[in-house]
Design an enzyme around this catalytic site. Structure first.
Site, PDB file in Angstrom:
ATOM      1  N   GLU A 207       0.792  -1.223   0.000  1.00  0.00           N
ATOM      2  CA  GLU A 207       0.000   0.000   0.000  1.00  0.00           C
ATOM      3  C   GLU A 207       0.828   1.279   0.000  1.00  0.00           C
ATOM      4  O   GLU A 207       0.416   2.281  -0.573  1.00  0.00           O
ATOM      5  CB  GLU A 207      -0.955   0.016   1.210  1.00  0.00           C
ATOM      6  CG  GLU A 207      -2.050  -1.033   1.164  1.00  0.00           C
ATOM      7  CD  GLU A 207      -3.070  -0.770   0.069  1.00  0.00           C
ATOM      8  OE1 GLU A 207      -3.201   0.397  -0.346  1.00  0.00           O
ATOM      9  OE2 GLU A 207      -3.708  -1.738  -0.382  1.00  0.00           O
ATOM     10  N   SER A 484     -41.940 -25.771 -19.408  1.00  0.00           N
ATOM     11  CA  SER A 484     -43.289 -25.446 -19.887  1.00  0.00           C
ATOM     12  C   SER A 484     -43.873 -24.186 -19.247  1.00  0.00           C
ATOM     13  O   SER A 484     -44.886 -23.667 -19.740  1.00  0.00           O
ATOM     14  CB  SER A 484     -44.238 -26.626 -19.632  1.00  0.00           C
ATOM     15  OG  SER A 484     -43.875 -27.737 -20.429  1.00  0.00           O
TER      16      SER A 484
END
Length: 793
Positions: A207, A484
């Site tokens: 960082e 269906s």
């Protein structure tokens, strides 16, 4: 320029003379002075020659004129020595261009030269005066700016560093009551001395490698980020130090703007003055967000590895150090591959910066990532599936980040009906309602319940069993073939619009259309059936034949109007049976069926209705606009067909006691591969039921996350999913007055006309109402003229 400066060239001594040019020049000068210079006449001649030389310079004459004047001065001296010197000087003047250049620049003696020198000095003085003035003004302005900046930095409030807990947000139900809290678990502060050195070094390495050297901001990183931003034309690179990140997370919004970066810099400078480097690192490690709703290294260690931060290994420390940059992207839960890549990058940076040895690096890189979460304290609160979808909606539709949702104290108002949500969750906790499954992998399911009149989502259940924070939501994220249950959308809805009626005759025999050969689920054919029977019994061949008759484009357009996007790959006859290339989610199916239940008007499904701050300031207010799927008369006719399906067809298991319901089943077969060859038609991959009452619409999916020869369904959509629908609706609508489906005005007038034409009480009429009876025992819908179609088409 004095004449003596022109005597720089000296001829080399001739071999054998024993004298140097320098000494020779001295003797020549001595000889000239010894002779007395030739008296007054000689001095006057020299003075005249000098005047001539000056006039040549003042008049801007060229170099030859000046050289002639100089020669005249030298030749004015009597004696052989003077003549020899003059000759040498003439040779020098002719051969040395630098001397002539100096003569050209040098102002001539006398009054003209003096004026030129004075003018030049004046110009120099004025230039220097303006330069000094400008420099002084810049200095004063700079000092004033620094003073103002110092005052601004001094007045920044960083007292929040002493209490870095995020402020939770709340999810509100449709009645405005809080039903879930969105926040991190409470931060457990850990002194820096109890945080492993490997974790501290890993965070610094990845960082902010110059953390212990800069004053809160890194000029090199900012410069590098600025160059990249200028090239990209946008704020893409952060260039933020650990101190700046601490400032941003606690004091500022997460937008990318130069104004925010300037404020971030000011806060970082003040923090750097107020706290030591170790104190800043401790604050950072205890307050930074690590994903999955966790802030601080202790909470992250418990979340991912089920242990205290003091017990983390080097490899585990590298995993945590890699998360703050992008917690969602590098989440070990969601993206383990990216997590591994990020961890190894952190380890390589640690080795590069000499935090770890080569041996330690090799050992850590070879270690697999093993997660052992400890979720002793739920971060999602109650109703995790619904809350997860609320967060998804807030992020994708309204631009909030996960961190803002969890920390900014928002009030997120939703369409959740707590009674309906609890009913759905209670059904899903009842294992007896679900089919048995192998112990290693339970059968899964997802359900969505919404109000078709508004589109508001009343309940969501995205999984069975324990759920992880923002895990896979099978109600909203799953995409499976609907079977269906897709027929009303792809076939029967558009067919009604094109003039077909429930009594229209459809083909039900052996069918082969360009090699596509559908089969009915019972492996039988009936030659011809009515459209009504085809819907009620869910026959496949009539549906495919009818889609071919009306055209595939008609079916695709209807489905798209229902809010389901279809790629071009779905333009084939398998569309009639729900054979989609990508599939659909329960949420999409509920929204589409909701349009049928709402007289053909579709309301977009949504959970969030409004988002405000804790003080009541409105940030988002949702006002969905309905879209038209079909005319009310066609929607009502389709609703009546689906009512019959529940009353006496494949959906009978979904029938509600004393309350009208409509719906359609759906089942997809196992893939036709060797793996499932021995199973054949005795198994299924997916089972659906999608249905509605006058109040609510629901879609339910059932199946395995991964289907194989030991994990497949032995049920159909007309069994377990239909039963789940019945159980949820029965509990959700308990104590709700029974109402019937609304009848469109056009249908009502047609029914009244039909009633007038038929005498009451005759055979075939309902004794109570005098209305014709259909096979479901309910009054039959008379067919207006625009719905009539020649029988047998």
């Amino acid at each position: 320029m004095s004449l003596s400066r022109m005597f720089r060239w000296r001829p080399k001594a001739k071999p054998g003379t024993g004298s140097s040019p320098k000494r020779e020049g001295v003797r020549e000068g001595q000889s000239y002075r010894a002779s007395g210079g030739g008296g007054r006449a000689a001095d006057e001649a020299k003075q005249a020659a000098r005047s001539t030389w000056r006039r040549a310079g003042s008049a801007g004459q060229d170099d030859p004129s000046r050289r002639q004047a100089a020669n005249a001065v030298r030749e004015s001296a009597p004696g052989d020595g003077g003549g020899a010197a003059a000759r040498k000087e003439r040779e020098y003047a002719a051969s040395d261009p630098r001397a002539t250049a100096r003569e050209a620049r040098e102002p001539a003696p006398g009054s003209g030269g003096t004026a030129a020198r004075e003018t030049k000095k004046a110009r120099r003085f004025r230039g220097r005066r303006w330069l000094w003035t400008a420099g002084l003004l810049c200095f004063v302005a700079g000092m004033a700016g620094l003073g103002a900046a110092a005052v601004w930095v001094r007045d920044l409030d960083i007292s929040k560093l002493e209490h870095p807990l995020p402020e939770p947000s709340f999810v509100m139900d449709a009645g405005g009551q809080a039903v879930a809290q969105l926040s991190s678990s409470r931060i457990v502060p850990v002194p820096l001395g109890q945080i492993p050195l490997d974790l501290r070094n890993a965070v610094v390495a990845v960082e902010d490698r110059r953390f212990y050297d800069h004053a809160g901001f890194d000029v090199w990183s900012i410069g590098r980020a600025l160059i990249r931003d200028l090239k990209a034309g946008a704020m893409e690179e952060g260039g933020s130090t650990i101190t700046q990140q601490l400032a941003k997370n606690l004091f500022l919004d997460s937008d990318k703007s130069f104004n925010r970066k300037f404020k971030e810099l000011g806060y970082a400078i003040k923090i750097n003055f107020a706290y030591s480097k170790d104190e800043i690192l401790e604050l950072y490690l205890n307050s930074i967000y690590f994903g999955e709703g966790r802030w601080g290294v202790e909470g992250a260690a418990q979340q991912y590895f089920g242990k205290s931060v003091q017990q983390l290994t080097l490899a585990e420390s590298a995993v945590l150090a890699g998360l703050p940059k992008a917690p969602s992207l590098y989440s070990p839960v969601r993206h383990p591959d990216k997590t591994l890549e990020r961890r190894n990058l952190v380890l390589s940076l640690m080795k590069e910066q000499h935090f770890i040895s080569d041996d330690a690096y090799d050992k850590a890189v070879a270690e697999p990532i093993e997660l052992k979460p400890n979720n002793g304290e739920s971060l999602k609160g109650r109703h995790p599936s619904y809350v997860d979808y609320v967060m998804d909606e807030a992020e994708k539709l309204y631009g909030f980040t996960e961190q803002q949702i969890l920390t900014h104290g928002l009030r997120i108002y939703t369409a959740m009906d707590l009674k309906v949500q609890q009913a759905a969750e209670e059904v899903y906790r009842t294992d007896a309602l679900f089919p048995q499954s192998p112990p290693d992998r339970p059968v899964q399911s997802g359900a969505v319940v919404l109000d078709q009149r508004t589109g508001g989502i009343r309940a969501i259940v995205g999984a069975r069993g324990d759920q992880t924070y923002r895990g896979f939501n099978r109600a909203t994220e799953l995409k499976r073939q609907p079977g269906s249950s897709f027929k009303p959308l792809a076939v029967y809805g558009p067919a009604l619009e094109l003039g077909y009626t429930p009594e229209s005759i459809l083909y039900d025999g052996e069918l082969d259309i360009s090699g596509y050969r559908p089969k009915d689920w019972d492996a039988q054919t009936r030659g011809q059936v009515s459209l009504r029977e085809a819907v009620i019994r869910s026959w496949n061949i009539p549906a495919v034949w009818l889609l071919n008759e009306i055209g595939i484009d008609a079916g695709m357009n209807y489905v798209r109007k229902a809010g389901i996007a279809l790629p071009s790959a779905d333009r084939n006859l398998s569309l009639a049976l729900g054979g989609l290339s990508e599939g659909v989610s329960p949420l999409q199916m509920a929204q589409a069926y909701g349009a049928i239940a709402n007289d053909g008007m579709m309301q977009k499904a949504h959970a969030i209705t409004k988002i405000t701050t804790k003080d009541g300031h409105t940030l988002v207010e949702v006002k969905p606009q309905p879209t038209k799927l079909t005319e009310p008369v066609y929607a009502y006719t389709l609703t009546r067909l689906l009512q019959e399906t529940v009353a006496q067809g494949t959906g009978i298991a979904a029938a509600l006691s004393g309350r009208p319901a409509a719906g359609k089943t759906g089942t997809t077969q196992l893939p036709a591969t060797a793996e499932f060859g021995a199973i054949g038609r005795n198994g299924a991959k997916d089972a659906w039921f999608v249905g509605f009452t006058p109040e609510l619409t629901a879609a339910i999916w059932l199946g395995y996350d991964q289907t194989d020869k030991t994990h497949y369904l032995t049920t159909s959509g007309g069994a377990v999913p239909a039963q789940l629908f019945r159980e949820m609706m029965t509990r959700a609508l308990k104590d709700t007055p029974v109402t019937d489906f609304p009848v469109p005005e056009e249908v009502r007038r047609a029914m009244e006309e039909a009633q007038l034409r038929s005498p009451l009480g005759s055979d075939g009429h309902a004794p109570e109402t005098g209305k014709p009876q259909d096979r479901s025992g309910q009054p039959e819908t008379p067919r207006p003229g625009w719905l009539r179609k020649k029988q047998g088409d």
